[in-house]
Each structure stands twice: as structure tokens, then as C-alpha cells.
Design an enzyme around this catalytic site. Sequence first.
Site, PDB file in Angstrom:
ATOM      1  N   GLU A   1     -10.704   3.096   8.621  1.00  0.00           N
ATOM      2  CA  GLU A   1      -9.483   3.684   9.177  1.00  0.00           C
ATOM      3  C   GLU A   1      -9.819   4.618  10.339  1.00  0.00           C
ATOM      4  O   GLU A   1      -9.041   4.738  11.276  1.00  0.00           O
ATOM      5  CB  GLU A   1      -8.724   4.449   8.086  1.00  0.00           C
ATOM      6  CG  GLU A   1      -7.413   5.047   8.556  1.00  0.00           C
ATOM      7  CD  GLU A   1      -6.645   5.746   7.444  1.00  0.00           C
ATOM      8  OE1 GLU A   1      -5.534   6.229   7.711  1.00  0.00           O
ATOM      9  OE2 GLU A   1      -7.159   5.820   6.302  1.00  0.00           O
TER      10      GLU A   1
ATOM     11  N   HIS B   1      -5.928  -1.041   6.303  1.00  0.00           N
ATOM     12  CA  HIS B   1      -6.069  -0.548   7.677  1.00  0.00           C
ATOM     13  C   HIS B   1      -6.981  -1.457   8.510  1.00  0.00           C
ATOM     14  O   HIS B   1      -6.552  -2.005   9.511  1.00  0.00           O
ATOM     15  CB  HIS B   1      -6.541   0.907   7.749  1.00  0.00           C
ATOM     16  CG  HIS B   1      -5.685   1.868   7.006  1.00  0.00           C
ATOM     17  ND1 HIS B   1      -4.330   1.999   7.263  1.00  0.00           N
ATOM     18  CD2 HIS B   1      -5.972   2.728   6.006  1.00  0.00           C
ATOM     19  CE1 HIS B   1      -3.825   2.909   6.449  1.00  0.00           C
ATOM     20  NE2 HIS B   1      -4.790   3.360   5.665  1.00  0.00           N
TER      21      HIS B   1
ATOM     22  N   ARG C   1      -5.207  15.700   6.313  1.00  0.00           N
ATOM     23  CA  ARG C   1      -5.713  15.532   4.953  1.00  0.00           C
ATOM     24  C   ARG C   1      -5.696  16.842   4.173  1.00  0.00           C
ATOM     25  O   ARG C   1      -5.464  16.849   2.956  1.00  0.00           O
ATOM     26  CB  ARG C   1      -7.139  14.955   5.000  1.00  0.00           C
ATOM     27  CG  ARG C   1      -7.624  14.454   3.662  1.00  0.00           C
ATOM     28  CD  ARG C   1      -8.960  13.746   3.772  1.00  0.00           C
ATOM     29  NE  ARG C   1     -10.043  14.655   4.115  1.00  0.00           N
ATOM     30  CZ  ARG C   1     -11.325  14.428   3.825  1.00  0.00           C
ATOM     31  NH1 ARG C   1     -11.669  13.316   3.196  1.00  0.00           N
ATOM     32  NH2 ARG C   1     -12.254  15.287   4.171  1.00  0.00           N
TER      33      ARG C   1
ATOM     34  N   HIS D   1       0.982   5.534  -1.396  1.00  0.00           N
ATOM     35  CA  HIS D   1       0.573   6.747  -2.092  1.00  0.00           C
ATOM     36  C   HIS D   1       1.869   7.518  -2.332  1.00  0.00           C
ATOM     37  O   HIS D   1       2.387   8.190  -1.427  1.00  0.00           O
ATOM     38  CB  HIS D   1      -0.373   7.600  -1.246  1.00  0.00           C
ATOM     39  CG  HIS D   1      -1.620   6.902  -0.813  1.00  0.00           C
ATOM     40  ND1 HIS D   1      -2.616   6.545  -1.697  1.00  0.00           N
ATOM     41  CD2 HIS D   1      -2.046   6.492   0.414  1.00  0.00           C
ATOM     42  CE1 HIS D   1      -3.600   5.955  -1.031  1.00  0.00           C
ATOM     43  NE2 HIS D   1      -3.279   5.907   0.246  1.00  0.00           N
TER      44      HIS D   1
ATOM     45  N   HIS E   1      -9.616   1.226   1.190  1.00  0.00           N
ATOM     46  CA  HIS E   1      -9.433   1.762   2.543  1.00  0.00           C
ATOM     47  C   HIS E   1     -10.670   1.392   3.362  1.00  0.00           C
ATOM     48  O   HIS E   1     -11.795   1.700   2.951  1.00  0.00           O
ATOM     49  CB  HIS E   1      -9.325   3.290   2.525  1.00  0.00           C
ATOM     50  CG  HIS E   1      -8.057   3.820   1.942  1.00  0.00           C
ATOM     51  ND1 HIS E   1      -8.047   4.857   1.038  1.00  0.00           N
ATOM     52  CD2 HIS E   1      -6.761   3.495   2.134  1.00  0.00           C
ATOM     53  CE1 HIS E   1      -6.798   5.156   0.705  1.00  0.00           C
ATOM     54  NE2 HIS E   1      -6.005   4.329   1.353  1.00  0.00           N
TER      55      HIS E   1
ATOM     56  N   ASP F   1       2.241   3.094   3.033  1.00  0.00           N
ATOM     57  CA  ASP F   1       1.141   4.049   2.928  1.00  0.00           C
ATOM     58  C   ASP F   1       1.614   5.473   2.673  1.00  0.00           C
ATOM     59  O   ASP F   1       1.991   5.823   1.566  1.00  0.00           O
ATOM     60  CB  ASP F   1       0.285   3.958   4.193  1.00  0.00           C
ATOM     61  CG  ASP F   1      -1.044   4.685   4.077  1.00  0.00           C
ATOM     62  OD1 ASP F   1      -1.302   5.279   3.027  1.00  0.00           O
ATOM     63  OD2 ASP F   1      -1.823   4.674   5.044  1.00  0.00           O
TER      64      ASP F   1
ATOM     65  N   HIS G   1       0.844  -1.202   0.000  1.00  0.00           N
ATOM     66  CA  HIS G   1       0.000   0.000   0.000  1.00  0.00           C
ATOM     67  C   HIS G   1       0.871   1.240   0.000  1.00  0.00           C
ATOM     68  O   HIS G   1       1.586   1.525   0.970  1.00  0.00           O
ATOM     69  CB  HIS G   1      -0.922   0.023   1.214  1.00  0.00           C
ATOM     70  CG  HIS G   1      -1.959   1.107   1.148  1.00  0.00           C
ATOM     71  ND1 HIS G   1      -2.966   1.126   0.206  1.00  0.00           N
ATOM     72  CD2 HIS G   1      -2.144   2.229   1.899  1.00  0.00           C
ATOM     73  CE1 HIS G   1      -3.727   2.193   0.387  1.00  0.00           C
ATOM     74  NE2 HIS G   1      -3.245   2.883   1.398  1.00  0.00           N
TER      75      HIS G   1
ATOM     76  N   TYR H   1      -5.100   7.572  -7.016  1.00  0.00           N
ATOM     77  CA  TYR H   1      -6.338   8.301  -7.275  1.00  0.00           C
ATOM     78  C   TYR H   1      -6.097   9.713  -7.789  1.00  0.00           C
ATOM     79  O   TYR H   1      -7.038  10.489  -7.970  1.00  0.00           O
ATOM     80  CB  TYR H   1      -7.225   8.354  -6.023  1.00  0.00           C
ATOM     81  CG  TYR H   1      -6.573   8.912  -4.778  1.00  0.00           C
ATOM     82  CD1 TYR H   1      -6.540  10.276  -4.522  1.00  0.00           C
ATOM     83  CD2 TYR H   1      -5.996   8.062  -3.838  1.00  0.00           C
ATOM     84  CE1 TYR H   1      -5.957  10.788  -3.379  1.00  0.00           C
ATOM     85  CE2 TYR H   1      -5.412   8.555  -2.692  1.00  0.00           C
ATOM     86  CZ  TYR H   1      -5.393   9.917  -2.461  1.00  0.00           C
ATOM     87  OH  TYR H   1      -4.808  10.409  -1.322  1.00  0.00           O
TER      88      TYR H   1
ATOM     89  N   HIS I   1     -11.728   3.773  -3.227  1.00  0.00           N
ATOM     90  CA  HIS I   1     -11.015   4.601  -2.255  1.00  0.00           C
ATOM     91  C   HIS I   1     -11.522   4.328  -0.855  1.00  0.00           C
ATOM     92  O   HIS I   1     -10.735   4.101   0.076  1.00  0.00           O
ATOM     93  CB  HIS I   1     -11.139   6.093  -2.580  1.00  0.00           C
ATOM     94  CG  HIS I   1     -10.409   6.945  -1.572  1.00  0.00           C
ATOM     95  ND1 HIS I   1     -10.983   7.347  -0.383  1.00  0.00           N
ATOM     96  CD2 HIS I   1      -9.138   7.417  -1.568  1.00  0.00           C
ATOM     97  CE1 HIS I   1     -10.103   8.037   0.313  1.00  0.00           C
ATOM     98  NE2 HIS I   1      -8.971   8.100  -0.381  1.00  0.00           N
TER      99      HIS I   1
ATOM    100  N   ARG J   1     -16.848   6.102   1.777  1.00  0.00           N
ATOM    101  CA  ARG J   1     -17.193   7.525   1.693  1.00  0.00           C
ATOM    102  C   ARG J   1     -17.177   7.994   0.245  1.00  0.00           C
ATOM    103  O   ARG J   1     -18.022   8.773  -0.176  1.00  0.00           O
ATOM    104  CB  ARG J   1     -16.184   8.383   2.480  1.00  0.00           C
ATOM    105  CG  ARG J   1     -16.067   8.123   3.943  1.00  0.00           C
ATOM    106  CD  ARG J   1     -15.223   9.210   4.633  1.00  0.00           C
ATOM    107  NE  ARG J   1     -14.010   9.561   3.909  1.00  0.00           N
ATOM    108  CZ  ARG J   1     -12.847   8.922   4.036  1.00  0.00           C
ATOM    109  NH1 ARG J   1     -12.739   7.861   4.821  1.00  0.00           N
ATOM    110  NH2 ARG J   1     -11.780   9.313   3.358  1.00  0.00           N
TER     111      ARG J   1
END
Length: 459
Positions: free
Chosen positions: A247, A281, A96, A75, A244, A332, A73, A135, A217, A220
Site C-alpha cells: 500500500e 491495494h 494511522r 475495517h 494488505h 476499506d 474489504h 484485527y 495484516h 510488516r
Amino acid sequence: MPLTVQPEPTETPPEPDSRYWLEHAWSGDRVESGVVLDVTAGRITGVHTNNPSAPPGTQTLRGLTLPGLANAHSHAFHRALRSTVQAGSGTFWTWRETMYFVAQTLTPDSYHALARAVYAEMALAGITAVGEFHYLHHAPGGRRYQDPNAMGEALIAAAADAGIRITLLDTAYLSAGFGAAPEPHQLRFCDGTAEAWAERVDALKESPHARIGAAVHSVRAVPAGQLPTVAAWAAARRAPLHVHLSEQPAENEACLAAHGCTPTRLLADHGVLGPRTTGVHNTHLTDEDISLLGGSATGTCMCPTTERDLADGIGPALQLQRAGSPLSLGSDSHAVIDLFEEARAMELNERLRSRTRGHWDAGALLRAAGPTGHAALGWVGAGALAAGAPADFTTIALDSVRTAGPAPQRGGETAVFAASAADVRHTVVAGRHIVRDGVHQLVPDVPAALAETIAAAHR
């Protein structure tokens, strides 16, 4: 796990392209000394034990050689956040906002340069395959590039340039949260609908070093009615599907409010769970969630350094594994890129929670860092020093200030409980020496490349 698979008596083994002599080698449950690997066309074609010295014509790898590690995993662009967000106060949700700022600055060219440096750092850490949870698809504002997959293609090229394998987990991201329209800084993540996402991803092509997978993703970001489209795309191609999952408690609470169930139950009801699916997660789960994941053989990717950096909590890894969920590991957000640290942290986190020791032995933790992670990324047969497996392996020093002392036969424990990424001396991918004596052979100055590309991402 056997070191070799004997060919049928009628087979004539091909002549090797190269041979490696391993001073010590991890077989999957023990250390063997004096192992010679034959490598032909990027695969291990022979394994020979009981060679106390290097035969003529072999490349010598001193230390402990392990199957290549799998970072399940990643990003890549989050690497630009290291040391800029760790000291601040706040929560996952405030972190975020900083992540969104960095995401807005990247172009296909700058993302290629950044990811190339990040993947080179992974190779220096013994990682031979990465699962890129991707993404960041479009230009700021959501405008498509002339090539709608320009950002994904940049990542695939970056992995090739850094000498490692990649599974591009192209990620469906359609909503700001449970059907809400995307916020302005999320528009470049979005394809509008799952059907439009699938049409774009269909144009991505695999190659010897690259696999194409899918990701949701989160519950949500993908409305419930569109989850089956993503799951069907992955199922039709027998491709990995990652998500995900739970988490943050806030995600669970919002899902309960919107759908009257947990995120895990929502995924189960819409056909997302299964043996080619990995939940990333899996932190805040109910007993029923654990049963659903384990009973469907859905994998779990733990990312302990990120989970503690973001104050996520400690996921129930032990309970998940006992229920039937295979464990893998990822770095991650790249607060640290060190799969030895991730493996160690999973055990130590469980000790903190349970106040007892010894939940996984070295072999189990190295399986999470290696073969289980490769399987989660669709690299079948990888993660073993065995005939027929990809010739992907990494060697750690047994004479550094961290690893010196224990007998070589304790090498598994040394790798997990003492070593760090700094102890990696060699990394070989498809029989090609990518890291030699601690120096990357394709990216000549990785620290400089990281410094330059990260500075550009913050301008």
C-alpha cells in the site's frame, strides 16, 4: 451470463416461498425487462423473462435490479474516523495514529453497536456481503477477553442484526514491523505467535450468514517465518486468505532492507499467494510482482476512495487483471460507503494515469463490485440473478436526479457512471427484504445509530 440454469428433466422445481417482479434486471452483460424471480429457502429457484407487468402475488421492484454487491474489504471501526481525518495534512502514517486512538476505545458491546450501524449503512448502499478484515482482537494492553473471540463474535452478530452476510477475515498481527515487538497501542491486535492466532481462530464457527477466513495484516506485521502457518490454516480449510500488500512505498523499502525482496516476492516464497488469496491495494508493484500475482491467480481488491483519501497512489489494476488477477472492490476505511463510486473510481483513476478512456465497460466494473468480490469472500455462486444463486439482490432507482434520462437498456452504464448509494431503493438478502423503499427494515434509524456509536468511540 445466463439468467437461468435449466433443471434436469426429472427434477420437480420446489414451490417458491416468494416471487419478485423486477421492472429491469442486470443479467451480467445486458438489461432484461420484466423478470420474475422465484425464491425458495433463500435461493433463486426460477427466473422467468418477458413479463411486461407484475403477475399477481409478486413483490414489485421498480428500477434496475442488480445482484447484491460485495464489499470485499472493510475495517468497520474506521467508520468512526469519517470527517475527522480527511481535512488534515500529513500521510498514511499520521492518519494511522488517529486510527489507533479510536481502536483503543472499543469493547465487544460498543463494537457490536458501531458495526451494526455500519453494516446497516452498507445494506442501504446495496451491499449484501462484507469482508471484515478484523484485527481488533483483545482488550487494550493485549489482555484476552473471557471469550478470546468476543470482538469477532460481536462483528458476526452485528452483520446478522443488520441483515447482511459477512466473511470474518480474522487477521494475524504479530509485530510492529519486521520482527519488532508490538507497540503499546498494537497489543490488542496481537496473539503473540501465528500458532496462538490459529488456535484462537479455530474456535470461531460459521453460520448461514457468516464465513470464517484468514488474513495476514501485512508483511510488516507478520514475520516471514510465521507466514506459512497462516497460509496453511487457510489452505486446510479452503478458506479465503487476504493481505494488505504494498500500500505504501515505505513498506516496500523496509521489506527490501529486511529480506532483500519485495513484499510480493516474500509472500510468494512463503506460500501465501494463490487463487483463494486476495491482495488488498496492490499499489506499488514491480513488473515481477504483477507477474507473480497474476500467474498465481491471486486476486486484487482495489479500494479507490480510501487509496485517494490516504494519498496512497493509483494501483496498476488494469495490468494486474491482464496478468490474471481477478479484481474486486472494497470501501476499506469507509471514507465513503458506495460500491458504485468505487467501481467508477477504478476506471477514472486509470484514465488519469493513462490519459486514455474506456478501460473497463459497465459489465466488467459491476463484476468487480459483485461476483468477483463474493468469490473472494468465499460465497460461491453469489452475485448472479440465476437459478441456484443466493437470493441476494439490490434495486436502484432510474428516476432520481442522478439516474434520470438514459434509456433503461443503458442501466449498466447508469449504475456505474451515474448512480450512487443514495439511489438504492431495495436490498434483499437470502430472499428477505432488508431495505424497502430506501428504509432499513431491521435498524430503524441508521443515521441516529451511527451518530450515537461514533460519538461513543471518540469519548
